[in-house]
Write an enzyme that holds these catalytic residues in place. Structure first.
Site, PDB file in Angstrom:
ATOM      1  N   ILE A  12       3.800   4.343   2.936  1.00 44.02           N
ATOM      2  CA  ILE A  12       3.409   5.610   3.788  1.00 44.02           C
ATOM      3  C   ILE A  12       2.468   5.542   4.934  1.00 44.02           C
ATOM      4  O   ILE A  12       2.770   6.085   5.924  1.00 44.02           O
ATOM      5  CB  ILE A  12       2.866   6.816   2.724  1.00 44.02           C
ATOM      6  N   THR A  35      -1.042  -5.026  -0.888  1.00 49.12           N
ATOM      7  CA  THR A  35       0.294  -4.635  -0.821  1.00 49.12           C
ATOM      8  C   THR A  35       1.069  -4.334   0.209  1.00 49.12           C
ATOM      9  O   THR A  35       2.373  -4.253   0.193  1.00 49.12           O
ATOM     10  CB  THR A  35       0.559  -3.445  -2.043  1.00 49.12           C
ATOM     11  N   GLY A  36       0.244  -4.299   1.396  1.00 52.67           N
ATOM     12  CA  GLY A  36       0.756  -3.973   2.463  1.00 52.67           C
ATOM     13  C   GLY A  36       1.398  -5.307   3.331  1.00 52.67           C
ATOM     14  O   GLY A  36       1.124  -6.207   2.769  1.00 52.67           O
ATOM     15  N   ALA A  74      -5.320   2.457  -1.470  1.00 51.32           N
ATOM     16  CA  ALA A  74      -5.290   2.580  -3.132  1.00 51.32           C
ATOM     17  C   ALA A  74      -4.677   1.530  -3.864  1.00 51.32           C
ATOM     18  O   ALA A  74      -3.791   0.896  -3.479  1.00 51.32           O
ATOM     19  CB  ALA A  74      -4.743   4.027  -3.390  1.00 51.32           C
ATOM     20  N   TYR A 140      -4.596   5.720 -13.275  1.00 55.31           N
ATOM     21  CA  TYR A 140      -4.310   6.029 -11.983  1.00 55.31           C
ATOM     22  C   TYR A 140      -4.556   7.474 -11.753  1.00 55.31           C
ATOM     23  O   TYR A 140      -5.318   7.878 -10.899  1.00 55.31           O
ATOM     24  CB  TYR A 140      -2.926   5.875 -11.594  1.00 55.31           C
ATOM     25  N   ASN A 169       7.316  11.985  -5.669  1.00 62.47           N
ATOM     26  CA  ASN A 169       8.045  10.552  -5.637  1.00 62.47           C
ATOM     27  C   ASN A 169       8.399  10.404  -4.246  1.00 62.47           C
ATOM     28  O   ASN A 169       9.402  11.103  -3.772  1.00 62.47           O
ATOM     29  CB  ASN A 169       9.243  10.605  -6.505  1.00 62.47           C
ATOM     30  N   ILE A 184      14.217   4.676  -6.073  1.00 64.44           N
ATOM     31  CA  ILE A 184      15.124   4.748  -5.413  1.00 64.44           C
ATOM     32  C   ILE A 184      15.248   3.285  -4.411  1.00 64.44           C
ATOM     33  O   ILE A 184      16.406   2.789  -4.257  1.00 64.44           O
ATOM     34  CB  ILE A 184      14.918   5.662  -4.000  1.00 64.44           C
ATOM     35  N   ILE A 198      19.074  -0.092 -13.424  1.00 61.49           N
ATOM     36  CA  ILE A 198      18.800   0.094 -14.682  1.00 61.49           C
ATOM     37  C   ILE A 198      18.064   1.365 -15.022  1.00 61.49           C
ATOM     38  O   ILE A 198      16.789   1.973 -14.136  1.00 61.49           O
ATOM     39  CB  ILE A 198      17.719  -1.281 -15.128  1.00 61.49           C
ATOM     40  N   GLY A 266       5.876   7.300 -23.046  1.00 63.74           N
ATOM     41  CA  GLY A 266       4.995   7.996 -22.150  1.00 63.74           C
ATOM     42  C   GLY A 266       5.442   8.231 -20.638  1.00 63.74           C
ATOM     43  O   GLY A 266       5.034   9.070 -19.987  1.00 63.74           O
TER      44      GLY A 266
HETATM   45  N1  LIG Z   1       4.660   5.825  -2.916  1.00 61.80           N
HETATM   46  C1  LIG Z   1       4.418   7.340  -3.849  1.00 61.80           C
HETATM   47  O1  LIG Z   1       5.485   7.826  -4.246  1.00 61.80           O
HETATM   48  C2  LIG Z   1       2.982   7.778  -4.034  1.00 61.80           C
HETATM   49  C3  LIG Z   1       3.277   8.964  -4.627  1.00 61.80           C
HETATM   50  C4  LIG Z   1       1.945   9.791  -4.819  1.00 61.80           C
HETATM   51  C5  LIG Z   1       0.804   9.180  -4.072  1.00 61.80           C
HETATM   52  N2  LIG Z   1       0.910   7.888  -3.392  1.00 61.80           N
HETATM   53  C6  LIG Z   1      -0.204   7.794  -2.549  1.00 61.80           C
HETATM   54  O2  LIG Z   1      -0.128   7.379  -1.452  1.00 61.80           O
HETATM   55  C7  LIG Z   1      -0.888   6.214  -0.981  1.00 61.80           C
HETATM   56  C8  LIG Z   1      -0.013   5.138  -0.230  1.00 61.80           C
HETATM   57  O3  LIG Z   1       0.815   4.564  -1.056  1.00 61.80           O
HETATM   58  P1  LIG Z   1       2.201   3.661  -0.729  1.00 61.80           P
HETATM   59  O4  LIG Z   1       3.121   4.167  -1.584  1.00 61.80           O
HETATM   60  O5  LIG Z   1       2.200   3.766   0.635  1.00 61.80           O
HETATM   61  O6  LIG Z   1       1.423   2.287  -1.440  1.00 61.80           O
HETATM   62  P2  LIG Z   1       1.396   1.030  -0.724  1.00 61.80           P
HETATM   63  O7  LIG Z   1       0.785  -0.079  -1.738  1.00 61.80           O
HETATM   64  O8  LIG Z   1       2.518   0.474   0.313  1.00 61.80           O
HETATM   65  O9  LIG Z   1      -0.044   1.061   0.288  1.00 61.80           O
HETATM   66  C9  LIG Z   1      -1.085   0.990   0.052  1.00 61.80           C
HETATM   67  C10 LIG Z   1      -1.993   0.351   1.182  1.00 61.80           C
HETATM   68  O10 LIG Z   1      -3.183   0.145   1.179  1.00 61.80           O
HETATM   69  C11 LIG Z   1      -3.585  -1.284   1.080  1.00 61.80           C
HETATM   70  N3  LIG Z   1      -4.841  -1.521  -0.033  1.00 61.80           N
HETATM   71  C12 LIG Z   1      -4.914  -1.537  -1.148  1.00 61.80           C
HETATM   72  N4  LIG Z   1      -6.153  -1.634  -1.640  1.00 61.80           N
HETATM   73  C13 LIG Z   1      -6.818  -1.846  -0.480  1.00 61.80           C
HETATM   74  C14 LIG Z   1      -8.081  -2.009  -0.345  1.00 61.80           C
HETATM   75  N5  LIG Z   1      -9.023  -2.109  -1.391  1.00 61.80           N
HETATM   76  N6  LIG Z   1      -8.791  -2.090   0.823  1.00 61.80           N
HETATM   77  C15 LIG Z   1      -7.997  -1.937   1.893  1.00 61.80           C
HETATM   78  N7  LIG Z   1      -6.592  -1.818   2.032  1.00 61.80           N
HETATM   79  C16 LIG Z   1      -6.188  -1.686   0.635  1.00 61.80           C
HETATM   80  C17 LIG Z   1      -2.537  -2.140   0.637  1.00 61.80           C
HETATM   81  O11 LIG Z   1      -2.604  -3.243   1.013  1.00 61.80           O
HETATM   82  C18 LIG Z   1      -1.339  -1.047   1.357  1.00 61.80           C
HETATM   83  O12 LIG Z   1      -1.088  -1.605   2.707  1.00 61.80           O
HETATM   84  C19 LIG Z   1      -1.694   5.802  -1.877  1.00 61.80           C
HETATM   85  O13 LIG Z   1      -3.096   6.193  -1.931  1.00 61.80           O
HETATM   86  C20 LIG Z   1      -0.838   6.250  -3.232  1.00 61.80           C
HETATM   87  O14 LIG Z   1      -1.722   6.423  -4.279  1.00 61.80           O
HETATM   88  C21 LIG Z   1       2.132   7.296  -3.199  1.00 61.80           C
END
Ligand SMILES: NC(=O)c1ccc[n+]([C@@H]2O[C@H](COP(=O)([O-])OP(=O)(O)OC[C@H]3O[C@@H](n4cnc5c(N)ncnc54)[C@H](O)[C@@H]3O)[C@@H](O)[C@H]2O)c1
Length: 315
Positions: A12, A35-36, A74, A140, A169, A184, A198, A266
């Site tokens: 995101i 994870t980025g 996160a 979480y 989502n 997805i 699945i 769950g």
């Molecule tokens: N994807 C979804 O459906 C969804 C739904 C609800 C909320 N969110 C929230 O949106 C945000 C982005 O999620 P996403 O799906 O893009 O996940 P993602 O894992 O793709 O992005 C998270 C980014 O944060 C970086 N990161 C993690 N820990 C770190 C740290 N300690 N220091 C610096 N960077 C760090 C990762 O490297 C990654 O680039 C998150 O806060 C997540 O909780 C996502």
């Protein structure tokens, strides 16, 4: 605006960075790439490889003086939070406090926080409004809810404005499809690998899927809004996993048959977030219809996979 995007190399966050750059803003990204992916980061953004828990964060704030912080970094996996609640809390709570302390010291005007439907826990009524009880059923959800409360308390004590966005989502290009990524991207990648998607349970469980560009735009709208508050960011429409596969079958013009496995204990049967408050207060509503978002996402993964295959052949 000078924007600081934590987690800007992620799914995101990288779409948000693209949008901010397109709108002419000056963007600094902080990410530890856990994870980025560096390839996701817009070449016009400044990238700093750093953990949000690091004491060095202070230098980023003093050197780049952001007006607005978009906090997306996160630990974003429910499963990981249950396996390792200490690590989850360190990133999601301590990391956020580190960001807030620096916002306080550097007079940052506003923080936009990426929260989640997981703060609500098992829905008592549908669609879930922002007034719904918050009763998380994962660590979480607990750490995100605690983060929300820290943000509200920093507002009370130090006047830092905030917008909390609780996402449904999210799906779209660049989403991780290993492990717990969105359903997805996982479905699409199995389809492209000629494997059946699945479904855990009957397929009648429903979810509310929101396209990633709509989520990025909600962040931008929040940054220019005078409103301080908490908003659901969702499509507002629930669809079942069976309907989702039907849509993918329709787009690909082939019948996709899933493999059914046992329901996961769950898992919530139905989830859908009401999104009217965001429309009313942030002047935001989703633009992308599910079929359009799915098509873009399918095209992205198809191209991505053919590039991977080409890369493998060249090696
Ligand atoms: N994807 C979804 O459906 C969804 C739904 C609800 C909320 N969110 C929230 O949106 C945000 C982005 O999620 P996403 O799906 O893009 O996940 P993602 O894992 O793709 O992005 C998270 C980014 O944060 C970086 N990161 C993690 N820990 C770190 C740290 N300690 N220091 C610096 N960077 C760090 C990762 O490297 C990654 O680039 C998150 O806060 C997540 O909780 C996502």
């Amino acid at each position: 605006m000078k924007a600081l995007v934590t987690g800007g190399a992620g799914f995101i966050g990288s779409h948000l960075v693209d949008l901010l750059i397109n709108e002419g803003h000056e963007v600094t990204v902080i990410d530890n790439l856990i994870t980025g992916n560096k390839e996701n980061i817009n070449s016009n953004a400044r990238f700093i490889f750093m953990d949000v828990c690091s004491p060095d964060l202070e230098t980023v704030f003093t050197e780049h003086g952001p007006d607005c912080v978009f906090h997306l970094a996160a630990q974003a996996s429910v499963g990981e939070s249950i396996k390792d609640p200490i690590k989850d809390s360190e990133i999601n709570i301590k990391g956020l406090i580190n960001v807030l302390e620096n916002c306080k010291k550097n007079n940052v005007k506003k923080i936009i926080f990426s929260s989640t439907a997981a703060v609500y826990g098992t829905p008592m009524s549908l669609p879930i409004t922002e007034e719904h009880i918050t009763d998380p059923i994962s660590f979480y959800g607990v750490s995100k809810l605690a983060a929300e409360m820290y943000i509200k308390t920093y507002n009370i004590l130090y006047g830092i404005d905030y917008t909390i966005l609780r996402y449904a989502n999210v799906y779209g290009p660049r989403q991780n499809y290993n492990g717990e990524g969105g359903v997805i991207s996982i479905f699409i990648n199995r389809i492209l690998n000629h494997e059946p998607p699945i479904i855990l349970g009957t397929g009648e469980q429903t979810r509310d899927f929101i396209y990633v560009s709509d989520v990025a735009r909600a962040n931008l709208k929040a940054s220019i809004s005078e409103d301080v508050g908490t908003f659901n960011i969702s499509s507002g429409t629930a669809i079942s996993l069976t309907q989702l596969l039907d849509s993918l079958s329709y787009i690909r013009s082939v019948k996709i048959s899933p493999l059914y496995q046992n329901h996961r204990i769950g898992d919530i049967a139905h989830s859908c977030l009401e999104n009217r408050m965001a429309e009313l207060k942030l002047n935001w509503k989703p633009i992308y219809k599910l079929e359009d978002g799915l098509k873009i996402t399918l095209d992205y993964y198809t191209e991505h996979q053919s590039n991977l295959v080409k890369g493998a052949i060249h090696k």
